[in-house]
Motif scaffolding. Structure first.
Motif, PDB file in Angstrom:
ATOM      1  N   GLU B 320       0.824  -1.220   0.000  1.00  0.00           N
ATOM      2  CA  GLU B 320       0.000   0.000   0.000  1.00  0.00           C
ATOM      3  C   GLU B 320       0.847   1.254   0.000  1.00  0.00           C
ATOM      4  OE1 GLU B 320      -2.772  -0.273   3.196  1.00  0.00           O
ATOM      5  OE2 GLU B 320      -3.980  -1.754   2.116  1.00  0.00           O
ATOM      6  N   SER B 322       3.591   1.632  -1.588  1.00  0.00           N
ATOM      7  CA  SER B 322       4.232   1.830  -2.892  1.00  0.00           C
ATOM      8  C   SER B 322       3.360   2.696  -3.778  1.00  0.00           C
ATOM      9  CB  SER B 322       4.461   0.485  -3.569  1.00  0.00           C
ATOM     10  OG  SER B 322       3.246   0.034  -4.139  1.00  0.00           O
ATOM     11  N   LYS B 323       3.976   3.270  -4.816  1.00  0.00           N
ATOM     12  CA  LYS B 323       3.254   4.208  -5.666  1.00  0.00           C
ATOM     13  C   LYS B 323       2.491   3.521  -6.787  1.00  0.00           C
ATOM     14  CE  LYS B 323       4.732   7.998  -3.672  1.00  0.00           C
ATOM     15  NZ  LYS B 323       3.863   9.046  -3.153  1.00  0.00           N
ATOM     16  N   GLU B 324       2.571   2.212  -6.862  1.00  0.00           N
ATOM     17  CA  GLU B 324       1.891   1.492  -7.936  1.00  0.00           C
ATOM     18  C   GLU B 324       0.559   0.936  -7.445  1.00  0.00           C
ATOM     19  OE1 GLU B 324       4.517   2.503 -10.508  1.00  0.00           O
ATOM     20  OE2 GLU B 324       2.982   1.067 -11.146  1.00  0.00           O
ATOM     21  N   PRO B 325      -0.531   1.642  -7.723  1.00  0.00           N
ATOM     22  CA  PRO B 325      -1.817   1.164  -7.202  1.00  0.00           C
ATOM     23  C   PRO B 325      -2.403   0.018  -8.013  1.00  0.00           C
ATOM     24  CG  PRO B 325      -2.121   3.193  -8.431  1.00  0.00           C
ATOM     25  CD  PRO B 325      -0.674   2.870  -8.527  1.00  0.00           C
ATOM     26  N   SER B 326      -3.054  -0.891  -7.348  1.00  0.00           N
ATOM     27  CA  SER B 326      -3.681  -2.018  -8.051  1.00  0.00           C
ATOM     28  C   SER B 326      -4.972  -1.548  -8.717  1.00  0.00           C
ATOM     29  CB  SER B 326      -4.009  -3.117  -7.056  1.00  0.00           C
ATOM     30  OG  SER B 326      -5.001  -2.645  -6.159  1.00  0.00           O
ATOM     31  N   GLN B 327      -5.467  -2.350  -9.642  1.00  0.00           N
ATOM     32  CA  GLN B 327      -6.733  -2.072 -10.324  1.00  0.00           C
ATOM     33  C   GLN B 327      -7.848  -1.843  -9.315  1.00  0.00           C
ATOM     34  OE1 GLN B 327      -7.714  -1.112 -13.138  1.00  0.00           O
ATOM     35  NE2 GLN B 327      -8.223  -2.846 -14.433  1.00  0.00           N
ATOM     36  N   VAL B 345      -2.077   8.250  -2.583  1.00  0.00           N
ATOM     37  CA  VAL B 345      -1.652   8.041  -3.972  1.00  0.00           C
ATOM     38  C   VAL B 345      -2.728   8.548  -4.934  1.00  0.00           C
ATOM     39  CG1 VAL B 345      -1.010   6.316  -5.680  1.00  0.00           C
ATOM     40  CG2 VAL B 345      -0.214   6.079  -3.342  1.00  0.00           C
ATOM     41  N   GLN B 349      -2.405  11.616  -7.755  1.00  0.00           N
ATOM     42  CA  GLN B 349      -2.709  11.442  -9.181  1.00  0.00           C
ATOM     43  C   GLN B 349      -3.782  12.413  -9.640  1.00  0.00           C
ATOM     44  OE1 GLN B 349      -3.225   7.885 -11.118  1.00  0.00           O
ATOM     45  NE2 GLN B 349      -1.347   6.941 -10.367  1.00  0.00           N
ATOM     46  N   ASP B 446      -3.943   8.520 -20.527  1.00  0.00           N
ATOM     47  CA  ASP B 446      -3.608   7.732 -19.344  1.00  0.00           C
ATOM     48  C   ASP B 446      -4.844   6.932 -18.908  1.00  0.00           C
ATOM     49  OD1 ASP B 446      -1.934   8.457 -16.231  1.00  0.00           O
ATOM     50  OD2 ASP B 446      -3.277   6.827 -16.755  1.00  0.00           O
ATOM     51  N   THR B 448      -5.426   4.860 -16.439  1.00  0.00           N
ATOM     52  CA  THR B 448      -5.765   4.867 -15.007  1.00  0.00           C
ATOM     53  C   THR B 448      -6.581   6.094 -14.649  1.00  0.00           C
ATOM     54  OG1 THR B 448      -3.657   3.804 -14.573  1.00  0.00           O
ATOM     55  CG2 THR B 448      -4.830   4.694 -12.685  1.00  0.00           C
TER      56      THR B 448
END
Lengths: 395, 464
Positions: B320, B322-327, B345, B349, B446, B448
C-alpha cells in the motif's frame, strides 16, 4: 361628503387589567375577550406567551411528537431485513484473538487507532495511558495522568500526539516524542475544560481541533493551540457518554449519545442539533457512523444495539437476543458496513449482520466487561479493551 | 424521530434507582431465576439429594440449569448457555454448594438458588464490620462445612488487626448470631448457611475472581442518597458510617421549563417539515453501499496477499505504501471524491491530472480552503486574508473564476473571517471539476486516470 363608518366603542372593565377603559375585542384561541388598548399593545408585542402554561406547551409538544411519528410512519413501507433477504448470506466466520496486550494495571476504559493501522493508544482506571505498536505488542510510550479513571483517549490524525482525559474534567494533549530524555508529561497541553468528567474525545480531521463529550451534559469543540472553546453543544438532558464524527473529509456533523437515552446529530458550525433519536430504554454508551455517513449505530445498557438512518430520520434496525441481557458498551462497523461488532458487559463480543439483523458470531475471551472496541483504519482487525486489564486484537 | 411512547419528563416522577443500568440487568436475571424455579411452567427439578449419612436439601444440577437456559432462552450453543449461567452465578443469584468460586458447570455439580434477601438488587454494600462478624461466627461453630478457606483465614486475621479496638463488640455480635442460628431447623440452617456464604462470595470474592459488584463510575450518580445510613446484613447500627469514595452525589434532575418546551416545539416543527426518504429507498442505499465495498472489507473478502494480523506478515501494508496502485484500488477512487482524497496516492494522481489539464489556480485554491479548516484559531484570520489576496481580490495573482453569486457571498463572508468563509466557493469548485473533467475525458491517454475520472464524474453527477 363621504360615508363615515362609526365604530361603536364599548366602555367597561378590561378582561386583563380590570381598569375601566374603552375596550377592543381580541380573539385568543377562538375565544373572544375584551382588552383595553394598552393591554392589546402589550399582548401584541409580547406575543401570546402569557397564555401558554407549562401544561399547554407540554401538550403542544406531545401532539407535535405524535404528528411527527405519524408522518415518519407513512414512509415506513418495509423493514431493512426484508429487503435484505435477497442479499447473499455471510459465510462462517473464524475470528480469533491474534494479539493480547498486557501491561495495564487496572480496567482498560478506552482505546483508539493510529492512522498507520498498527499503533494504538489505550487508557485505564489507574491513570495510565499507553501507546502500543500492537503488531509487535511493544509499548512505545506511557504517561501517568494525575487522575484515575481516564475514560477517553484519542490518537491525532498526524500520529504525532494523543489526547486523553477523565475524572479531571479536562482533555489534555500530549505530543509523542521518541527522545528518551524527554518526559512526555512535560509537554502536556490542557485543552478542554468541562464541569464534570470527560467521557469521550476525538480529533477532527486535523491535529488542531478536538471534540469532547462530558458528564456535564454538553459537547464542545476546542482549538488545540490556544485551548479556546470554538463551539459548544447543548441539548442532552443528562451525561453525554459518547460521540463520533461523520466520516466525510468535508463533513461538518457529529453524533452523540447520552444517559438521557437520546442520540443527537449536531452541526459543528452552528452548534445546533439537527436530528434527534430516542428509542433506547436506557443509557447510550456508544455511537458510531455507518461508513457512508448516512446512518449510525448505537449500543445501550438496554442490551440492544440499534441502527438509525439520517435520511429516513428513524430507527431502522434493532440487534438483540433474548439471551443477551447485559448492556452493550461499544460498537463499530467493519469497512463495508456489513458487520457490526459490539462489546458487552457480559465479557463477550457479538458480531451482527447489519442488513439481515441476525447475529453472525459470538466471541469469548475477555474475563471481564468489554469496555471499548474499535475497528482498525483499514478494516483488517478490531481491538477490544476490557476491565480484565487487557486489550485484544481480533481478525 | 421520537418513537418512545414514554414522556421524557416522567423520568422525574419514577424511581431513578429502578432505571439505573445495574438494576435493569438484575431485574432481567430475577425474571429468569423466577421462571427457572417455577415447576408449573417447566422449571428445573429442585430436589433433596441423599448423600452418605445426610441429605442435601434443595439442589439442582448444573446440567439441568444449562439445559433449561438453552430451551427457554432460545440459546443454540451450549457454550453460550454455560457462559450466561456463570454470569448469573457470578452476580450472586445461583451458587455451587461446595465451592467459593461462582461459575456454572455443565455436569452433576449441585447448585442452589439465592434467597431474595441476599439479592444484589437490594443494593447491599456490606461493611467490613459485617464481614468480620460473619467470619468470626464461622469459627465459633464446630462444623466441617463451615471451616474457613485459606483466603478467608487471611481476611479474618487482617480484620482482627484493623478492628483491634472494636473486636469485643464484633465478637458479641457473632455470638448473638450463633445463638439465633441454633434455634433454626437443621435443614433450614444448611440452606441459610450456604446462601449466606454465597452472599459473601459475591461481596468478598475469592482472590483472582471477578468482583461483580464493581461499578462503572459514570453510572454511580444515580445511586440512592449516599448520605443515608447503609443497612447492615446483621442489623448492626454504626454511629459513623464512612462515606464511600465512589459515590458522587447525584445532580437534582432539572425540571423541564417553558423555554425547554418552546425549543422542543420549534425543533419538532422543523423536523416535521424535513423531507425524508422512504424505508425502501434507504434500505436499497445501505445495501448498495455494502455491496460496493464488500470486496474491500478484509473480514468478508480476505485481504491479498494476506491479512497481516493473521499471517504475521506486513506485506499488505508495504504494498500500500508503494506508488503502484492495483486495479482494485483505483476502482475505489472512483466511488466518491472522498475516496480519491483519502488515499494519498489517489489524491496525488488526481491533483496532477487537474494541474496538467487546466489552470492550477482552481486546484490550489481548493487545497488552501481545505487546509484553512485545519489551522489553529490564531492563524485563521491571516490565512483568510492571504487566500483572498492570492485568488479572489481584484488583480489577484492566481485569479480563479467564481460565478457572481458565489463571489458576492464570499466577499461578504471575508468581512467576518472564519474557518468556513469559503464554503460557498468550494461548492462552485466541485461543480467546475465535474464539467471540466467531463469534457476532457475523451482526450485522455492515461488509462488509469481516465478510468478514475469516469467513475468520479458519475459520483459527482449525483450532486447535481
Amino acid at each position: 361628503m363621504c360615508d363615515q363608518t362609526f365604530l361603536a366603542i364599548v366602555f367597561g372593565p378590561c378582561d386583563k387589567c380590570s381598569n375601566e377603559k374603552p375596550l377592543r375585542a381580541v380573539y385568543i384561541k377562538s375565544e373572544q375577550l375584551s382588552y383595553c388598548s394598552l393591554c392589546v399593545e402589550m399582548m401584541a408585542t409580547e406575543g401570546l406567551h402569557e397564555n401558554e402554561t407549562l401544561a399547554s406547551l407540554k401538550n403542544e409538544a406531545e401532539s407535535l411528537k405524535g404528528k411527527l411519528e405519524e408522518e415518519r410512519a407513512k414512509l415506513h413501507d418495509v423493514e431493512l431485513h426484508q429487503v435484505a433477504e435477497r442479499v447473499e448470506a455471510l459465510g462462517q466466520f473464524v475470528m480469533k484473538t491474534r494479539r493480547t496486550l498486557k501491561g495495564h494495571g487496572n480496567k482498560v476504559l478506552c482505546m483508539d487507532w493510529c492512522k498507520d493501522k498498527r499503533r494504538i493508544v489505550s487508557s485505564s482506571q489507574d491513570g495510565k495511558v499507553i501507546v502500543w505498536d500492537s503488531f509487535t505488542t511493544n509499548k512505545e510510550h506511557a504517561v501517568t495522568m494525575p487522575c484515575t479513571w481516564v475514560m477517553a483517549c484519542a490518537y491525532a490524525p498526524s500520529g504525532c500526539a494523543i489526547a486523553c482525559g477523565g475524572l479531571d474534567n479536562k482533555c489534555s494533549v500530549y505530543p509523542l516524542t521518541f527522545d528518551k530524555n524527554e518526559n512526555m508529561a512535560a509537554k502536556k497541553k490542557s485543552v478542554a475544560m468541562h464541569t464534570n468528567y470527560l467521557s469521550a474525545c476525538s480529533f477532527t480531521n486535523s491535529d488542531m481541533q478536538i471534540l469532547t463529550a462530558s458528564g456535564d451534559g454538553t459537547c464542545a469543540l476546542w482549538d488545540v493551540e490556544s485551548g479556546q472553546l470554538l463551539q459548544s453543544f447543548h441539548g442532552h438532558g443528562a451525561d453525554v457518554l459518547c460521540l463520533d464524527l461523520a466520516p466525510s473529509e468535508t463533513g461538518n456533523t457529529f453524533v452523540s449519545g447520552g444517559c438521557d437515552k437520546k442520540a443527537m446529530v449536531w452541526d459543528m458550525r452552528s452548534g445546533q442539533c439537527i436530528q434527534s433519536f430516542e428509542t433506547h430504554d436506557s443509557d447510550i454508551n456508544s455511537v458510531r457512523y455507518y461508513p457512508s455517513g448516512d446512518a449510525f449505530a448505537s449500543g445501550s445498557d438496554d442490551a440492544t444495539c440499534r441502527l438509525y438512518d439520517l435520511r429516513a430520520d428513524r430507527e431502522v434496525a434493532i440487534y438483540s437476543k433474548e439471551s443477551i441481557i447485559f448492556g452493550a458498551s461499544s460498537v463499530d462497523f467493519s469497512l463495508s458496513g456489513r458487520l457490526l461488532f459490539a462489546g458487552y458487559n457480559d465479557y463477550t463480543i457479538n458480531v451482527w449482520d447489519v442488513l439481515k439483523g441476525s447475529r453472525v458470531s459470538i466471541l469469548f475471551g475477555h474475563e471481564n466487561r468489554v469496555s471499548t472496541l474499535r475497528v482498525s483504519p483499514d478494516g483488517t482487525a478490531f481491538c477490544s479493551g476490557s476491565w480484565d486489564h487487557t486489550l485484544r486484537i481480533w481478525a | 424521530m421520537a418513537q418512545a411512547p414514554t414522556d421524557p419528563s416522567s423520568a422525574e416522577a419514577a424511581d431513578p434507582e429502578e432505571s439505573s443500568p445495574n438494576m435493569i440487568v438484575y431485574r432481567k436475571i430475577e425474571d429468569i431465576i423466577t421462571r427457572m424455579q417455577d415447576d408449573k411452567t417447566g422449571g428445573v427439578p429442585i430436589r433433596t439429594v441423599k448423600s452418605f449419612l445426610s441429605k442435601i436439601p434443595s439442589v439442582v444440577t448444573g446440567a439441568d440449569i444449562v439445559q433449561w437456559l438453552m430451551k427457554n432462552l432460545s440459546i443454540e450453543d451450549q457454550g453460550e448457555a454455560i457462559h450466561l449461567g456463570s454470569l448469573i452465578a457470578a452476580q450472586g443469584y445461583v451458587f455451587p454448594i461446595s465451592d467459593h468460586v461462582l461459575t456454572l458447570k455443565d455436569d452433576g455439580t449441585f447448585y442452589r438458588f439465592q434467597a431474595p434477601y441476599f439479592w444484589p438488587s437490594n443494593c447491599w454494600e456490606p461493611e467490613n464490620t459485617d464481614y468480620a462478624i460473619y467470619l468470626c461466627k464461622r469459627t465459633m461453630q464446630n462444623k466441617a462445612r463451615l471451616e474457613l478457606a485459606d483466603y478467608e483465614a487471611e481476611n479474618l486475621a487482617r480484620l482482627q488487626r484493623a478492628f483491634a479496638r472494636k473486636w469485643e463488640f464484633i465478637f458479641m455480635q457473632a455470638e448473638a448470631q450463633v445463638k439465633i442460628d441454633r434455634k433454626k431447623d437443621k435443614t433450614e440452617r444448611k440452606i441459610l448457611d450456604s446462601q449466606e456464604r454465597a452472599f459473601w462470595d459475591v461481596h468478598r470474592p475469592v482472590p483472582g475472581c471477578v468482583n461483580t459488584t464493581e461499578m462503572d463510575i459514570r453510572k454511580c450518580r444515580r445511586m440512592k442518597n449516599p448520605q443515608k445510613v447503609k443497612k447492615s446484613v446483621y442489623g448492626v447500627t454504626e454511629e459513623s458510617q464512612p462515606q464511600s469514595p465512589v459515590h458522587v452525589p447525584s445532580q437534582p434532575v432539572r425540571k423541564t421549563t417553558k423555554e425547554d418546551f418552546r425549543k422542543q416545539i420549534t425543533f419538532l416543527n422543523l423536523q416535521i417539515d424535513r423531507h425524508c426518504l422512504k424505508m425502501s429507498k434507504v434500505a436499497e442505499s445501505l445495501i448498495a453501499y455494502t455491496e460496493q465495498y464488500v470486496e474491500y472489507d478484509p473480514f468478508i473478502t480476505p485481504a491479498e496477499p494476506s491479512n497481516p494480523w493473521i499471517s504475521d506478515d506486513a506485506a499488505l501494508w508495504d504494498i500500500e505504501m508503494s506508488k503502484e496502485p492495483s486495479q482494485q484500488r483505483v476502482k475505489r477512487w472512483g466511488f466518491s471524491m472522498d475516496e480519491v482524497l483519502k488515499d494519498p496516492v489517489g489524491r496525488d494522481q488526481f491533483l496532477r491530472f487537474l494541474e496538467s489539464e487546466f489552470s492550477s489556480e482552481n486546484l490550489r485554491f481548493w487545497l488552501a480552503v481545505q487546509d484553512l479548516k485545519k489551522q489553529p484559531l490564531q492563524d485563521v484570520t491571516t490565512r483568510v486574508e492571504e487566500i483572498w489576496q492570492e485568488f479572489l481580490a481584484p488583480g489577484a495573482q492566481s485569479a480563479i473564476n467564481l460565478d457572481s453569486h458565489s463571489y458576492e457571498k464570499t466577499s461578504q463572508n471575508v468581512k467576518d473571517p472564519g474557518r468556513y468563509t469559503y464554503e460557498d466557493a468550494q461548492v462552485y469548485f466541485k461543480r467546475s471539476v465535474f464539467f471540466i473533467s467531463h469534457g476532457c475525458i475523451r482526450t485522455l491517454e492515461d488509462k488509469t486516470t481516465f478510468h478514475m475520472l469516469q467513475l468520479l464524474n458519475h459520483d459527482l453527477s449525483k450532486d447535481f
